[in-house]
Motif scaffolding. Structure first.
Motif, PDB file in Angstrom:
ATOM      1  N   PRO A   1       5.442   3.772  -2.104  1.00 24.14           N
ATOM      2  CA  PRO A   1       6.443   2.818  -2.569  1.00 24.14           C
ATOM      3  C   PRO A   1       7.862   3.344  -2.390  1.00 24.14           C
ATOM      4  O   PRO A   1       8.072   4.531  -2.279  1.00 24.14           O
ATOM      5  CB  PRO A   1       6.114   2.662  -4.054  1.00 24.14           C
ATOM      6  CG  PRO A   1       5.433   3.926  -4.425  1.00 24.14           C
ATOM      7  CD  PRO A   1       4.688   4.362  -3.197  1.00 24.14           C
TER       8      PRO A   1
ATOM      9  N   GLN B   1       0.847  -1.196   0.000  1.00 25.82           N
ATOM     10  CA  GLN B   1       0.000   0.000   0.000  1.00 25.82           C
ATOM     11  C   GLN B   1       0.883   1.247   0.000  1.00 25.82           C
ATOM     12  O   GLN B   1       1.975   1.255   0.536  1.00 25.82           O
ATOM     13  CB  GLN B   1      -0.900  -0.001   1.245  1.00 25.82           C
ATOM     14  CG  GLN B   1      -1.715  -1.278   1.373  1.00 25.82           C
ATOM     15  CD  GLN B   1      -2.472  -1.322   2.695  1.00 25.82           C
ATOM     16  OE1 GLN B   1      -3.645  -0.983   2.727  1.00 25.82           O
ATOM     17  NE2 GLN B   1      -1.815  -1.723   3.749  1.00 25.82           N
ATOM     18  N   ARG B   2       0.373   2.325  -0.614  1.00 27.09           N
ATOM     19  CA  ARG B   2       1.092   3.591  -0.562  1.00 27.09           C
ATOM     20  C   ARG B   2       0.861   4.236   0.799  1.00 27.09           C
ATOM     21  O   ARG B   2      -0.257   4.216   1.328  1.00 27.09           O
ATOM     22  CB  ARG B   2       0.591   4.540  -1.655  1.00 27.09           C
ATOM     23  CG  ARG B   2       1.161   4.219  -3.024  1.00 27.09           C
ATOM     24  CD  ARG B   2       0.619   5.170  -4.077  1.00 27.09           C
ATOM     25  NE  ARG B   2      -0.778   4.911  -4.358  1.00 27.09           N
ATOM     26  CZ  ARG B   2      -1.744   5.827  -4.312  1.00 27.09           C
ATOM     27  NH1 ARG B   2      -1.454   7.078  -4.008  1.00 27.09           N
ATOM     28  NH2 ARG B   2      -2.986   5.506  -4.586  1.00 27.09           N
TER      29      ARG B   2
ATOM     30  N   ARG C   1       7.458  10.111   1.998  1.00 26.99           N
ATOM     31  CA  ARG C   1       6.145  10.517   2.492  1.00 26.99           C
ATOM     32  C   ARG C   1       6.136  10.751   4.002  1.00 26.99           C
ATOM     33  O   ARG C   1       5.294  11.476   4.518  1.00 26.99           O
ATOM     34  CB  ARG C   1       5.113   9.439   2.140  1.00 26.99           C
ATOM     35  CG  ARG C   1       4.840   9.349   0.653  1.00 26.99           C
ATOM     36  CD  ARG C   1       4.112   8.054   0.336  1.00 26.99           C
ATOM     37  NE  ARG C   1       3.295   8.147  -0.857  1.00 26.99           N
ATOM     38  CZ  ARG C   1       3.753   8.046  -2.097  1.00 26.99           C
ATOM     39  NH1 ARG C   1       5.036   7.874  -2.303  1.00 26.99           N
ATOM     40  NH2 ARG C   1       2.935   8.116  -3.126  1.00 26.99           N
TER      41      ARG C   1
ATOM     42  N   GLU D   1      -2.385   5.799   2.119  1.00 28.05           N
ATOM     43  CA  GLU D   1      -2.972   6.701   1.124  1.00 28.05           C
ATOM     44  C   GLU D   1      -4.164   6.079   0.441  1.00 28.05           C
ATOM     45  O   GLU D   1      -4.129   4.913   0.044  1.00 28.05           O
ATOM     46  CB  GLU D   1      -1.920   7.054   0.057  1.00 28.05           C
ATOM     47  CG  GLU D   1      -1.227   8.358   0.297  1.00 28.05           C
ATOM     48  CD  GLU D   1      -0.175   8.642  -0.755  1.00 28.05           C
ATOM     49  OE1 GLU D   1      -0.450   8.428  -1.951  1.00 28.05           O
ATOM     50  OE2 GLU D   1       0.925   9.082  -0.360  1.00 28.05           O
TER      51      GLU D   1
ATOM     52  N   ASP E   1       7.031   7.641 -12.538  1.00 29.96           N
ATOM     53  CA  ASP E   1       6.095   6.778 -11.826  1.00 29.96           C
ATOM     54  C   ASP E   1       5.056   7.635 -11.099  1.00 29.96           C
ATOM     55  O   ASP E   1       5.402   8.463 -10.259  1.00 29.96           O
ATOM     56  CB  ASP E   1       6.894   5.936 -10.813  1.00 29.96           C
ATOM     57  CG  ASP E   1       6.035   4.843 -10.206  1.00 29.96           C
ATOM     58  OD1 ASP E   1       4.800   5.030 -10.148  1.00 29.96           O
ATOM     59  OD2 ASP E   1       6.588   3.807  -9.799  1.00 29.96           O
TER      60      ASP E   1
ATOM     61  N   ALA F   1       3.178   6.955  -8.781  1.00 24.57           N
ATOM     62  CA  ALA F   1       3.138   6.698  -7.336  1.00 24.57           C
ATOM     63  C   ALA F   1       4.245   7.457  -6.599  1.00 24.57           C
ATOM     64  O   ALA F   1       4.326   7.391  -5.382  1.00 24.57           O
ATOM     65  CB  ALA F   1       3.271   5.199  -7.063  1.00 24.57           C
ATOM     66  N   ARG F   2       5.107   8.164  -7.314  1.00 25.80           N
ATOM     67  CA  ARG F   2       6.157   9.012  -6.759  1.00 25.80           C
ATOM     68  C   ARG F   2       7.034   8.289  -5.721  1.00 25.80           C
ATOM     69  O   ARG F   2       7.095   8.682  -4.563  1.00 25.80           O
ATOM     70  CB  ARG F   2       5.543  10.276  -6.123  1.00 25.80           C
ATOM     71  CG  ARG F   2       4.921  11.197  -7.159  1.00 25.80           C
ATOM     72  CD  ARG F   2       4.234  12.368  -6.508  1.00 25.80           C
ATOM     73  NE  ARG F   2       3.002  11.966  -5.876  1.00 25.80           N
ATOM     74  CZ  ARG F   2       2.751  12.006  -4.589  1.00 25.80           C
ATOM     75  NH1 ARG F   2       3.642  12.475  -3.759  1.00 25.80           N
ATOM     76  NH2 ARG F   2       1.600  11.602  -4.111  1.00 25.80           N
ATOM     77  N   PRO F   3       7.717   7.230  -6.137  1.00 24.03           N
ATOM     78  CA  PRO F   3       8.519   6.456  -5.167  1.00 24.03           C
ATOM     79  C   PRO F   3       9.665   7.252  -4.549  1.00 24.03           C
ATOM     80  O   PRO F   3      10.125   6.893  -3.469  1.00 24.03           O
ATOM     81  CB  PRO F   3       9.062   5.289  -6.007  1.00 24.03           C
ATOM     82  CG  PRO F   3       8.902   5.704  -7.421  1.00 24.03           C
ATOM     83  CD  PRO F   3       7.743   6.634  -7.480  1.00 24.03           C
TER      84      PRO F   3
END
Lengths: 484, 473
Positions: A174, A153-154, A207, A455, A199, A201-203
């Motif tokens: 991620p 999960q993010r 966060r 998220e 990406d 999902a902005r790895p």
């Protein structure tokens, strides 16, 4: 024509004077900031030629330099890569360092002033200068527990020692493999970086401390409750209005409870119960009654607005200023434009756990020279008092009831008194909410304060809530600390 | 300005010789140090290189002893030192890029060509006033040279600016030669037309405005310079020519109005060009927002080169990394457009100050020549040439240090590039020639003539014959 010639000569002289100033500016005044620019390959090559000190977590070097045969001399390797990627950052010879590699670059490369005498003796003995070893406060078991619990999960998890501020775990998902960016081949590094940048999902975002900030939702009710208790006007037993929908002045829209039902009989509820069941209308009216200034001040005491370096930079969390009444009601339940980092919410729990005293979060246990002598060792630092010990005790009792008998039952651990608060934050129309949970344990002798955000509901999607989605993750992290 | 000296005038040629030996020594030492920095051993070519430079400049020194014994004794040593330091830096960059051609050798050949041409200037032109006869020839040649890079086929765009021409394997910046021609033209034109430019016109608000028809030349010069800005995409060349013209206009007429009009026209023209043309905007934004990642990462027309140059200078700091110890090759065109940054990296702020002070002394000597010489044409020519050197240094080093947008011009004498080196040696040749007549003991007959008008009269009434220079002895 001699007079104008003399004046022209003065003009020529002024042109040269300008150049003397501009070269002084570039070569001397602005030089430190230019040398620190991540794109300055000269600095990077110079640093890469030196053996960079390792970054140690637990007893494992999670980042270390290994000798290679190319212009740089050493390649930075990360093992395990992704698990600590956001803590260590990466050391790219093309894009410069990030994360801890950047924040403590002076120590790692051995150029820090704190290493002055060591460098002096290196000069005399002809020893190759080596960077310092950086030991972090992260507990590998806690980190692993948070990593596994978050799954695919993010979101992010932060675990703090409330008494010292030591960061026990910091996970952002991620994640990415720092080795892919640390490669010396420019094309490979560029391809890997572009892939990560593209990406959605902005790895690369950390966060936990520095991604896009989140609306906290109901976990912010801890701040509102703290403000209420500190005001002296409220006790946990104080009765608040708790209708199904709170009428907001100056607007036709009301503030509803999530279930659409009143919070208690006769549309009334006590402050303690309002926190336990996370009653929106009660906290909305509390927000209006206390006012935006009081909310903002209390938030500030918990560390909002503070530009922290732990030594990674933590993006300051914020409560908007100059709100009108409906906005104050929204802010009271952590909506409107209240924006936080998971680190900030962990700090709120940590301050309540530590009798109201907020400790500065810190990732560095010690920096050591290669003969293991300690170069620097940060001492626990107080950031200030967030709430009085009495208020802290009342909030602890209220948070205990959240876990024992309220929205946070999923965080219960046999034999451990867990105090927590759930949050389910709406952030965009038609999108699943962010699931929040923040907690500390054990209540009588706190060892860990934790904040979890998942998220957009994670795997649960629209069905997600702080209690269902985030609380179990917090429970596993607390369990990992208890099992040490 | 003209001082009557009782005692025997001194030529100062021996002073020049001593300074020249010092200059060659510095250049040779710098060349050798490059080898020490890179390979821990003196550069093997050090002695032949030093000998070569000594033979060339020593030859010019001999020419001065024979043909211009009263010439300024400082100009030649300074030009030699600058040229030598540039050669050392270019050699240093050669060592950093072993697979590319040996530019230092080529530069030494160009230096030879330039020094020989300076010698020819001194031998052939016995009196600089001869040149005023070629005012309009110089204009035509100058403008043709200036506009040559725009011709399809031979014009080349390098680094965004279209100020080059290619002839077979060689590249030239004809603008470098054009600047001499146009300075000749400006000096010749203004010395004959200065009265009407200075005196005619109405007075408005304390400023004497020129007549409409007298505005013609400045408008043409302005149009040419804005044309250069737009078509050749080079602010430097544009600024250089217009700057020289306005400066000489002011010197000739002593009227501030011309400077005001000139500045207004240039700023206005540059602003219009900026609003209308994307490439001008690109240059300006690369200057203003150099550190913006999107501009830095741009493949063409970005600020990568500029920022890397700044990084190099910053790394050099106060005293520099030492010759051969830095990484100046990181910057594109480190040996030509960015040699100022390369020198800053390895010689530091101290080295750059020394360099700038040498230029300042050279320019100051040029102005001293202009003030000392007795004819108006010589004053304008020497002042113009000296100001050219100053302005070009400003445009180049100002571009590298972000005072103004980056341009495609190169630092006089030190930067790699044949056309620039040859042109600047010719400028030194001309300045030496003028300084000879400026410092030569004045004849009584000339002292009676008001100095400022002497040349005008000579030129207007009695065109000089080829060997007329002899008359002034």
């Amino acid at each position: 024509m001699n007079a104008p010639l003399r004046r022209l000569a003065v003009v020529a002289f002024l042109l040269f004077a300008t150049l003397l100033v501009s070269t002084t500016w570039t070569s001397f005044v602005a030089a430190p900031s230019l040398n620190a620019d991540g794109r300055n390959t000269r600095t990077i090559i110079e640093q890469a030629g030196r053996e960079r000190g390792p970054i140690v977590i637990g007893d494992q070097a999670v980042a270390k330099s290994v000798p290679v045969q190319d212009v740089y001399g050493f390649l930075r390797q990360y093992d395990p890569g992704a698990l600590y990627a956001h803590v260590t950052g990466y050391y790219s010879v093309i894009y410069g360092p990030t994360g801890m590699e950047q924040a403590e670059a002076d120590l790692l490369t051995g150029t820090s002033d704190r290493l002055f005498y060591r460098r002096l003796s290196d000069l005399v003995t002809g020893r190759e200068p080596k960077g310092a070893t950086l030991e972090l406060t992260i507990d590998p078991k806690v980190q692993k527990a948070a990593w596994d619990a978050l799954g695919d999960q993010r979101g992010a998890v932060v675990a703090l020692n409330p008494k010292t501020g030591d960061v026990l775990g910091m996970v952002s998902k991620p994640s990415f493999d720092p080795n892919s960016l640390a490669v010396h081949d420019a094309k490979q590094a560029a391809a890997a970086r572009q892939k990560l940048l593209d990406d959605p999902a902005r790895p690369l975002d950390n966060r936990a401390i520095a991604g896009r900030l989140y609306p906290p939702g109901s976990v912010f009710k801890l701040v509102t409750a703290a403000a209420a208790l500190e005001s002296g006007k409220y006790e946990p037993s104080s009765v608040l209005p708790g209708p199904a929908t709170l009428d907001l002045p100056q607007t036709t829209v009301g503030l509803p409870n999530s279930g659409g039902r009143p919070c208690g009989p006769n549309n009334q509820i006590s402050l303690a119960d309002a926190l336990r069941i996370s009653c929106n209308t009660a906290f909305g009216s509390l927000g209006m009654d206390l006012g935006g200034d009081a909310l903002g001040e209390q938030a500030q005491k918990f560390g909002f607005g503070e530009d922290l370096r732990i030594p990674l930079r933590v993006t300051p969390s914020s409560v908007p200023k100059d709100m009108n009444k409906p906005q104050e009601a929204q802010a009271g339940i952590g909506q409107f434009d209240v924006r936080v980092t998971p680190m900030q919410m962990a700090m709120v729990s940590a301050a309540i756990a530590n009798d109201g005293v907020l400790m500065k979060p810190n990732l560095i246990r010690a920096a050591r020279a290669d003969d293991l002598s300690v170069i620097s060792q940060p001492q626990p630092t107080e950031l200030g008092r967030s709430v009085s010990p009495e208020t802290a005790q009342k909030l602890t009792d209220m948070m205990l009831s959240v876990v024992n008998d309220g929205t946070g039952k999923a965080a219960r651990i046999d034999g451990v008194r867990v105090a927590g608060k759930t949050g389910t934050a709406q952030h965009a129309e038609g999108r699943p909410p962010h699931a929040w949970f923040t907690a500390f344990a054990p209540a009588d002798d706190p060892q860990v304060a934790v904040a979890v955000v998942v998220e957009e509901g994670g795997n649960a999607g629209d069905q997600a809530s702080g209690g269902r989605t985030a609380a179990p993750i917090a429970r596993k992290v607390i369990q990992a600390v208890m099992d040490r | 300005m003209v001082t009557v000296t009782e005692h025997a005038p001194r030529t100062r040629r021996n002073v020049e010789l001593v300074l020249l030996l010092i200059a060659v020594g510095i250049a040779m030492l710098a060349y050798g140090m490059v080898g020490v920095g890179v390979d821990r051993t003196w550069s093997p070519g050090m002695v032949t290189y030093g000998a070569g430079l000594l033979v060339l400049t020593g030859g010019l020194h001999v020419v001065l002893r024979l043909r211009a014994p009263y010439a300024d004794p400082v100009m030649l040593p300074i030009a030699t030192a600058l040229n030598g330091i540039g050669l050392a830096m270019i050699h240093r960059l050669d060592l950093a890029r072993p697979d590319s051609a040996a530019l230092a050798q080529r530069q030494l050949v160009w230096a030879a060509v330039g020094i020989v041409l300076a010698g020819i200037v001194l031998v052939v032109i016995r009196d600089h006033r001869v040149l005023s006869r070629y005012t309009y020839t110089a204009m035509v040649v100058g403008f043709v040279l200036l506009l040559l890079p725009l011709l399809p086929g031979i014009g080349k765009t390098i680094n965004g600016a279209r100020i080059w021409i290619g002839l077979g394997p060689f590249s030239f910046q004809p603008g470098e030669l054009a600047k001499i021609m146009l300075t000749l033209f400006f000096a010749g034109y203004l010395v004959t037309n200065r009265d009407q430019l200075a005196l005619a016109g109405r007075k408005v608000l304390g400023l004497q405005l020129p007549r409409g028809r007298d505005l013609g030349p400045i408008l043409i010069a302005w149009a040419a310079s804005v044309g250069v800005l737009v078509l050749q995409r080079d602010l430097g060349t544009s600024l250089l020519f217009f700057g020289i013209f306005v400066a000489l206009l002011y010197v000739a007429t002593q009227r501030i109005t011309w400077i005001a009009i000139g500045l207004l026209l240039f700023v206005g023209g540059a602003f219009v060009a900026w609003t209308l043309f994307g490439h001008v905007q690109g240059r300006v934004s690369a200057w203003l927002n150099a550190f913006d990642p999107t501009i830095y990462d741009k493949e063409f027309g970005g600020s990568y080169q500029l920022v890397q140059g700044l990084f190099g200078m910053a790394k050099g700091g106060l005293i520099g990394t030492g010759l051969g110890e830095g990484r100046p090759q990181t910057v594109p065109y480190a040996e030509s457009d960015f040699i100022f940054a390369s020198l800053g990296e390895e010689l530091g702020l101290v080295g750059l100050f020394a360099l700038l002070v040498m230029y300042m002394v050279l320019v100051e000597r040029g102005f001293r020549t202009a003030i000392g010489v007795r004819d108006g044409f010589g004053k304008l020519l020497a002042g113009g040439l000296a100001f050219t050197v100053a302005l070009q240094c400003f445009v180049v080093a100002g571009g590298v240090t972000r005072v103004i947008p980056l341009t495609g011009l190169t630092m006089p004498f030190v930067a790699y590039g044949g056309s620039s080196l040859v042109a600047n040696w010719m400028i030194v040749g001309l300045l030496l020639r003028i300084s000879d007549s400026a410092r030569r003991p004045a004849r009584q007959v000339e002292l009676r003539v008001p100095a400022d008008t002497a040349a005008t009269q000579v030129v207007d009434m009695r065109p000089l014959a080829e060997g007329a220079g002899g008359e002034t002895r």
